[in-house]
Design a protein around this motif. Sequence first.
Motif, PDB file in Angstrom:
ATOM      1  N   ASP A   8       1.154   3.950  10.552  1.00 18.05           N
ATOM      2  CA  ASP A   8       0.049   4.578   9.821  1.00 18.05           C
ATOM      3  C   ASP A   8      -1.309   3.926  10.056  1.00 18.05           C
ATOM      4  O   ASP A   8      -2.329   4.485   9.654  1.00 18.05           O
ATOM      5  N   SER A   9      -1.320   2.738  10.655  1.00 16.45           N
ATOM      6  CA  SER A   9      -2.587   2.042  10.850  1.00 16.45           C
ATOM      7  C   SER A   9      -3.067   2.206  12.290  1.00 16.45           C
ATOM      8  O   SER A   9      -2.394   1.776  13.230  1.00 16.45           O
ATOM      9  N   HIS A  45       0.840  -1.199   0.000  1.00 15.87           N
ATOM     10  CA  HIS A  45       0.000   0.000   0.000  1.00 15.87           C
ATOM     11  C   HIS A  45       0.875   1.249   0.000  1.00 15.87           C
ATOM     12  O   HIS A  45       1.970   1.248   0.571  1.00 15.87           O
ATOM     13  N   ASP A  66      -8.358   4.607   6.096  1.00 21.25           N
ATOM     14  CA  ASP A  66      -6.932   4.897   6.280  1.00 21.25           C
ATOM     15  C   ASP A  66      -6.182   3.840   7.067  1.00 21.25           C
ATOM     16  O   ASP A  66      -4.949   3.866   7.100  1.00 21.25           O
ATOM     17  N   THR A 120      -4.774   9.788  -0.507  1.00 21.10           N
ATOM     18  CA  THR A 120      -5.497   8.519  -0.507  1.00 21.10           C
ATOM     19  C   THR A 120      -4.524   7.382  -0.269  1.00 21.10           C
ATOM     20  O   THR A 120      -3.400   7.402  -0.780  1.00 21.10           O
ATOM     21  N   VAL A 121      -4.959   6.415   0.524  1.00 25.04           N
ATOM     22  CA  VAL A 121      -4.212   5.170   0.653  1.00 25.04           C
ATOM     23  C   VAL A 121      -4.666   4.253  -0.484  1.00 25.04           C
ATOM     24  O   VAL A 121      -5.868   4.008  -0.634  1.00 25.04           O
ATOM     25  N   TYR A 128      -8.317  11.597  10.297  1.00 22.95           N
ATOM     26  CA  TYR A 128      -7.988  10.189  10.055  1.00 22.95           C
ATOM     27  C   TYR A 128      -9.260   9.372  10.181  1.00 22.95           C
ATOM     28  O   TYR A 128      -9.942   9.407  11.200  1.00 22.95           O
ATOM     29  N   GLU A 177      -3.923   0.531  -2.833  1.00 23.70           N
ATOM     30  CA  GLU A 177      -3.252  -0.761  -2.906  1.00 23.70           C
ATOM     31  C   GLU A 177      -2.435  -0.797  -4.198  1.00 23.70           C
ATOM     32  O   GLU A 177      -2.943  -0.445  -5.265  1.00 23.70           O
ATOM     33  N   TYR A 190       3.221   3.039   2.738  1.00 21.21           N
ATOM     34  CA  TYR A 190       2.357   2.889   3.907  1.00 21.21           C
ATOM     35  C   TYR A 190       2.999   1.893   4.857  1.00 21.21           C
ATOM     36  O   TYR A 190       3.305   0.770   4.488  1.00 21.21           O
ATOM     37  N   PHE A 213       0.662   5.797   0.197  1.00 18.18           N
ATOM     38  CA  PHE A 213      -0.060   7.069   0.205  1.00 18.18           C
ATOM     39  C   PHE A 213       0.203   7.763  -1.124  1.00 18.18           C
ATOM     40  O   PHE A 213       1.361   7.873  -1.551  1.00 18.18           O
TER      41      PHE A 213
END
Lengths: 143, 143
Positions: free
Chosen positions: A126-127, A41, B126, A90-91, B121, A93, A121, A43
């Motif tokens: 980031d998660s 993934h 995200d 936007t994230v 977020y 794939e 990502y 950004f």
Amino acid sequence: MVGGGGEVRFVGEVESAGETSTILIYPEFCPGLLGVGGFSHLFVLYWMHMRDDEGHRRTLQVTPPRHEGAPLTGVFACRSPSRPNPIGLTVVELMGVDGCSLRVRGLDALEGSPIVDLKPYSPRGDSIPDARSPEWSEHGPPT
Amino acid sequence: MVGGGGEVRFVGEVESAGETSTILIYPEFCPGLLGVGGFSHLFVLYWMHMRDDEGHRRTLQVTPPRHEGAPLTGVFACRSPSRPNPIGLTVVELMGVDGCSLRVRGLDALEGSPIVDLKPYSPRGDSIPDARSPEWSEHGPPT
């Protein structure tokens, strides 16, 4: 204008947009892609060129249109494309890399949108699965 | 330069930096904060002003210094502050809002860094807990 500003350089563009999109990185910036295929993934920071005018850039509050029941909201508290800097985030794939071209899923940019940056990502930083957001933002599109 | 560019407007600055940091949004942009307190986490886009020169902006590949064993890597495949556009991106925890001032945790910007944008977020769009990243990126700092 308070505080000054900076110069953004476009490093590529959205070549085709849809459920999967193609991002073309310009040849002079293509060495920056080395190793990108190791990430699932990314950004994508892109320039919302259709909103790059004074009217949209002076917009500071909106009622998010695709979120039923949303109140009047500051642009820093929603993902409105009208905002002081027309930078979308936007994230996506990463489906594949072919030379200077990336195939990605989930990009909400328009065809022709300039690319400002790509960043990998990192789930460690980031998660945030438990992040809280207001009730109105939990309906409609995710961003 | 291929592809042109755009103008970024600074909307605030990092007033103090540390484990918790203070972000000051300039008064003219402060209405954009309406409702931001409903989110526990924000994306902060900031201008890495110490890297805003030709040498750093022409850097396309680096060996990430804080990640032992990292190979030579394109700047679009790591979070190097040297990159074509000196825009940093960090997910922060929002600790408090006081007028035009935000207290946040986890920001890796320097004191005085200009703020480019804040975006809420949204865990739905995200947060990707299962995102894959190369082995080298799993050590050292999260970004």
